[in-house]
Write a protein that holds these residues in place. Structure first.
Motif, PDB file in Angstrom:
ATOM      1  N   VAL A 124       1.398  -3.202  -8.844  1.00  0.00           N
ATOM      2  CA  VAL A 124      -0.132  -3.268  -7.897  1.00  0.00           C
ATOM      3  C   VAL A 124      -0.430  -3.247  -9.231  1.00  0.00           C
ATOM      4  N   PRO A 125      -1.977  -3.299  -9.639  1.00  0.00           N
ATOM      5  CA  PRO A 125      -2.715  -2.385 -10.321  1.00  0.00           C
ATOM      6  C   PRO A 125      -3.319  -1.344 -10.415  1.00  0.00           C
ATOM      7  N   ASP A 126      -3.040  -1.090 -11.716  1.00  0.00           N
ATOM      8  CA  ASP A 126      -3.264   0.318 -11.662  1.00  0.00           C
ATOM      9  C   ASP A 126      -4.965   1.407 -11.601  1.00  0.00           C
ATOM     10  N   ASP A 127      -5.465  -0.011 -11.848  1.00  0.00           N
ATOM     11  CA  ASP A 127      -6.883   1.022 -11.859  1.00  0.00           C
ATOM     12  C   ASP A 127      -7.388  -0.307  -9.740  1.00  0.00           C
ATOM     13  N   ALA A 128      -8.203   0.554  -9.379  1.00  0.00           N
ATOM     14  CA  ALA A 128      -8.325   0.097  -7.677  1.00  0.00           C
ATOM     15  C   ALA A 128      -9.755  -0.342  -7.729  1.00  0.00           C
ATOM     16  N   THR A 129     -10.300  -1.131  -8.678  1.00  0.00           N
ATOM     17  CA  THR A 129     -12.012  -1.550  -8.890  1.00  0.00           C
ATOM     18  C   THR A 129     -11.943  -1.770  -7.224  1.00  0.00           C
ATOM     19  N   PRO A 130     -13.914  -1.619  -7.318  1.00  0.00           N
ATOM     20  CA  PRO A 130     -13.788  -2.477  -6.131  1.00  0.00           C
ATOM     21  C   PRO A 130     -13.348  -4.342  -5.764  1.00  0.00           C
ATOM     22  N   GLU A 131     -13.670  -4.846  -6.195  1.00  0.00           N
ATOM     23  CA  GLU A 131     -12.720  -6.434  -5.968  1.00  0.00           C
ATOM     24  C   GLU A 131     -11.039  -5.830  -5.399  1.00  0.00           C
ATOM     25  N   VAL A 132     -10.773  -5.129  -6.506  1.00  0.00           N
ATOM     26  CA  VAL A 132      -9.192  -5.122  -5.699  1.00  0.00           C
ATOM     27  C   VAL A 132      -9.057  -4.361  -4.864  1.00  0.00           C
ATOM     28  N   LYS A 133      -9.614  -3.598  -4.563  1.00  0.00           N
ATOM     29  CA  LYS A 133      -9.740  -2.936  -2.778  1.00  0.00           C
ATOM     30  C   LYS A 133     -10.026  -3.550  -2.253  1.00  0.00           C
ATOM     31  N   ALA A 134     -11.203  -4.776  -2.991  1.00  0.00           N
ATOM     32  CA  ALA A 134     -11.494  -5.847  -1.014  1.00  0.00           C
ATOM     33  C   ALA A 134     -10.274  -6.918  -0.897  1.00  0.00           C
ATOM     34  N   ALA A 135      -9.653  -7.032  -2.533  1.00  0.00           N
ATOM     35  CA  ALA A 135      -8.314  -8.036  -2.211  1.00  0.00           C
ATOM     36  C   ALA A 135      -6.993  -7.489  -1.196  1.00  0.00           C
ATOM     37  N   ALA A 136      -7.117  -6.269  -1.488  1.00  0.00           N
ATOM     38  CA  ALA A 136      -5.800  -5.313  -0.775  1.00  0.00           C
ATOM     39  C   ALA A 136      -6.589  -5.261   0.508  1.00  0.00           C
ATOM     40  N   GLU A 137      -7.462  -5.216   0.940  1.00  0.00           N
ATOM     41  CA  GLU A 137      -8.530  -5.208   2.691  1.00  0.00           C
ATOM     42  C   GLU A 137      -7.518  -6.739   3.261  1.00  0.00           C
ATOM     43  N   ALA A 138      -8.028  -7.310   2.026  1.00  0.00           N
ATOM     44  CA  ALA A 138      -7.743  -8.931   2.879  1.00  0.00           C
ATOM     45  C   ALA A 138      -6.570  -9.315   2.853  1.00  0.00           C
ATOM     46  N   LEU A 139      -6.146  -8.546   2.161  1.00  0.00           N
ATOM     47  CA  LEU A 139      -4.072  -9.251   2.054  1.00  0.00           C
ATOM     48  C   LEU A 139      -3.708  -8.109   3.364  1.00  0.00           C
ATOM     49  N   ALA A 140      -4.329  -7.131   3.580  1.00  0.00           N
ATOM     50  CA  ALA A 140      -3.982  -5.798   5.138  1.00  0.00           C
ATOM     51  C   ALA A 140      -3.593  -7.266   5.928  1.00  0.00           C
ATOM     52  N   ARG A 141      -4.717  -8.093   6.219  1.00  0.00           N
ATOM     53  CA  ARG A 141      -5.427  -8.195   7.592  1.00  0.00           C
ATOM     54  C   ARG A 141      -3.954  -9.452   7.977  1.00  0.00           C
ATOM     55  N   ALA A 142      -2.959  -9.553   6.262  1.00  0.00           N
ATOM     56  CA  ALA A 142      -2.579 -11.112   6.531  1.00  0.00           C
ATOM     57  C   ALA A 142      -1.901 -10.392   7.788  1.00  0.00           C
ATOM     58  N   TYR A 143      -0.789  -9.335   7.270  1.00  0.00           N
ATOM     59  CA  TYR A 143       0.429  -8.676   7.936  1.00  0.00           C
ATOM     60  C   TYR A 143       0.789  -8.959   9.472  1.00  0.00           C
ATOM     61  N   PRO A 144       1.469  -9.895  10.116  1.00  0.00           N
ATOM     62  CA  PRO A 144       1.242  -9.436  11.721  1.00  0.00           C
ATOM     63  C   PRO A 144       1.397  -8.990  12.335  1.00  0.00           C
ATOM     64  N   ARG A 145       1.938  -7.847  11.768  1.00  0.00           N
ATOM     65  CA  ARG A 145       2.742  -6.904  12.444  1.00  0.00           C
ATOM     66  C   ARG A 145       3.064  -5.304  11.061  1.00  0.00           C
ATOM     67  N   ASP A 146       3.472  -3.965  11.769  1.00  0.00           N
ATOM     68  CA  ASP A 146       3.929  -2.942  11.319  1.00  0.00           C
ATOM     69  C   ASP A 146       4.602  -3.291   9.816  1.00  0.00           C
ATOM     70  N   VAL A 147       5.073  -3.279   9.081  1.00  0.00           N
ATOM     71  CA  VAL A 147       6.476  -3.576   7.966  1.00  0.00           C
ATOM     72  C   VAL A 147       7.553  -2.299   8.742  1.00  0.00           C
ATOM     73  N   ARG A 148       6.718  -1.159   9.138  1.00  0.00           N
ATOM     74  CA  ARG A 148       7.613  -0.153   9.112  1.00  0.00           C
ATOM     75  C   ARG A 148       8.293   0.215  11.031  1.00  0.00           C
ATOM     76  N   GLN A 149       8.557  -0.958  11.392  1.00  0.00           N
ATOM     77  CA  GLN A 149       8.465  -0.586  12.884  1.00  0.00           C
ATOM     78  C   GLN A 149       9.632  -0.181  13.119  1.00  0.00           C
ATOM     79  N   GLU A 150      10.815  -1.333  12.042  1.00  0.00           N
ATOM     80  CA  GLU A 150      12.141  -0.999  11.698  1.00  0.00           C
ATOM     81  C   GLU A 150      12.621   0.199  11.664  1.00  0.00           C
ATOM     82  N   LEU A 151      11.691   0.568  10.432  1.00  0.00           N
ATOM     83  CA  LEU A 151      12.249   1.836  10.279  1.00  0.00           C
ATOM     84  C   LEU A 151      12.437   2.778  10.946  1.00  0.00           C
ATOM     85  N   LYS A 152      13.653   3.436  11.190  1.00  0.00           N
ATOM     86  CA  LYS A 152      14.637   4.412  12.359  1.00  0.00           C
ATOM     87  C   LYS A 152      15.135   5.371  11.579  1.00  0.00           C
ATOM     88  N   LEU A 153      15.669   6.486  12.161  1.00  0.00           N
ATOM     89  CA  LEU A 153      16.760   7.052  11.755  1.00  0.00           C
ATOM     90  C   LEU A 153      17.574   8.016  12.922  1.00  0.00           C
TER      91      LEU A 153
END
Length: 390
Positions: free
Chosen positions: A361-390
């Motif tokens: 990931v980029p080293d610096d979280a500029t406003p543009e990077v943060k906006a892109a990351a938020e848009a990317l987060a909305r692309a996940y259909p489900r929790d990526v850790r839902q199967e992470l169980k011990l």
């Protein structure tokens, strides 16, 4: 030889060959001159480690070292000379130095020094006059002088992983028995005289518990023999220091042995030379890991390259190549570049290069990077850790 080789390598006398090799590698990396430039103490320590490993890694040399200690080196790690030494000790003669021969301390008990001139003086009808040499005695024991193959010698070569993969060239300083120039390796002067073994009688007698009878083996009963060369003493070889330029083939690993035919010690009395064996030590690479002939490399990619796919340039030891990163690639995905690993020393197919994707990931979280990351987060259909169980 004054220091105990086991103590130098920091292993017990019962250590296995693998334990000895592991300890040598660990300490050699620590004290290598390349790691300690200008450090004379480290350089001397590295030399001691090499000397100790050369003996203890060779089963025959280690056996003689365990039996005779530092005297094994005085015997040249030669089994014939060791047998003569054993015969002397088993005969019960523990002391009495005389003359100027070579002193050996009894490693197996008794603790007394003895003189090899005194040891063999009785056998050939001489007194302990100090002019005996164990090599001369053993030559006479062996019978008529005949050509003998030279001994094999070993040299160690340190390489980088890149050199081990692509091959390398080294110039080595080698000390070895070389052919005597005065007699051209024959070991004989041009004239003949009374046989030095039987003093011209043509026969030998039995004495000192070592049987000799009948025709003299040196002169075949004639009573006359060629005089030994004054330069080499009859062996046809003299110690020499030389420099050799050697080629290390591609594909070697730590512990590989490369044979260079005819580059070992010169043969005695005109015999063929032995071989030179290169034992390789390959340094670890900061980025590339090797397993057999396969290589492993972490390949950094950007988030957009992992999501959209991309063509990226990858360095290999054979040159730069371009690889395609498939769209929607996850961090940890493995990709194989066939034939881009290490060459096979046995002549088979080369190994492969395995790439492991590492999404960065980029080293610096500029406003543009943060906006892109938020848009990317909305692309996940489900929790990526839902199967992470011990």
């Amino acid at each position: 030889m004054a220091d105990d080789y086991y103590q130098i390598l920091e292993v017990p006398r019962t250590a296995s060959a693998e334990d000895i090799k592991k300890s040598f590698r660990k300490q050699a990396r620590k004290h290598h001159p390349d790691v300690n430039p200008g450090n004379k103490a480290a350089e001397e320590r590295f030399k001691q480690l090499n000397s100790a490993f050369e003996v203890l890694s060779d089963p025959q040399k280690r056996k003689l070292y365990d039996e005779f200690g530092e005297d094994a080196a005085k015997l040249g790690f030669d089994e014939k000379k060791a047998e003569a030494y054993r015969a002397y000790r088993s005969g019960g003669r523990g002391g009495g130095r005389s003359g100027g021969g070579i002193p050996f301390s009894s490693a197996g008990g008794g603790g007394a020094d003895f003189d090899l001139g005194d040891l063999f003086g009785d056998i050939f009808g001489r007194s302990g006059s100090g002019d005996f040499d164990i090599n001369d005695v053993l030559r006479r024991q062996a019978g008529p002088r005949s050509p003998g193959r030279g001994e094999d010698i070993t040299a160690r070569v340190s390489l980088s992983l890149a050199e081990a993969i692509t091959g390398a060239e080294r110039t080595l300083a080698v000390q070895r028995p070389g052919r005597c120039q005065r007699c051209n390796g024959k070991g004989e002067a041009g004239n003949t005289g009374p046989c030095p073994t039987c003093k011209g009688s043509g026969r030998l007698r039995r004495s000192a518990g070592m049987p000799f009878s009948g025709a003299c083996p040196t002169c075949n009963g004639t009573g006359r023999a060629a005089e030994p060369c004054s330069e080499c003493g009859g062996d046809g070889v003299i110690e020499e220091n030389t420099r050799l330029t050697v080629k290390v083939p591609p594909g070697v690993q730590t512990g590989s042995r490369v044979r260079l035919s005819g580059q070992g010690a010169a043969g005695t009395r005109g015999g063929p030379p032995g071989d030179l064996y290169l034992e390789t030590e390959v340094a670890e690479h900061p980025l590339v890991r090797r397993e057999g002939d396969d290589l492993y490399l972490d390949l950094p990619v950007t988030v957009s390259e992992a999501v959209l796919g991309a063509e990226v340039k990858v360095p290999t030891f054979q040159g730069e190549v371009t690889v395609k990163v498939p769209p929607s690639s996850q961090s940890g995905r493995k990709m194989r570049l066939k034939g881009r690993g290490a060459p096979s020393l046995k002549g088979g197919a080369p190994g492969d290069l395995y790439l492991t994707l590492q999404v960065k990931v980029p080293d610096d979280a500029t406003p543009e990077v943060k906006a892109a990351a938020e848009a990317l987060a909305r692309a996940y259909p489900r929790d990526v850790r839902q199967e992470l169980k011990l």
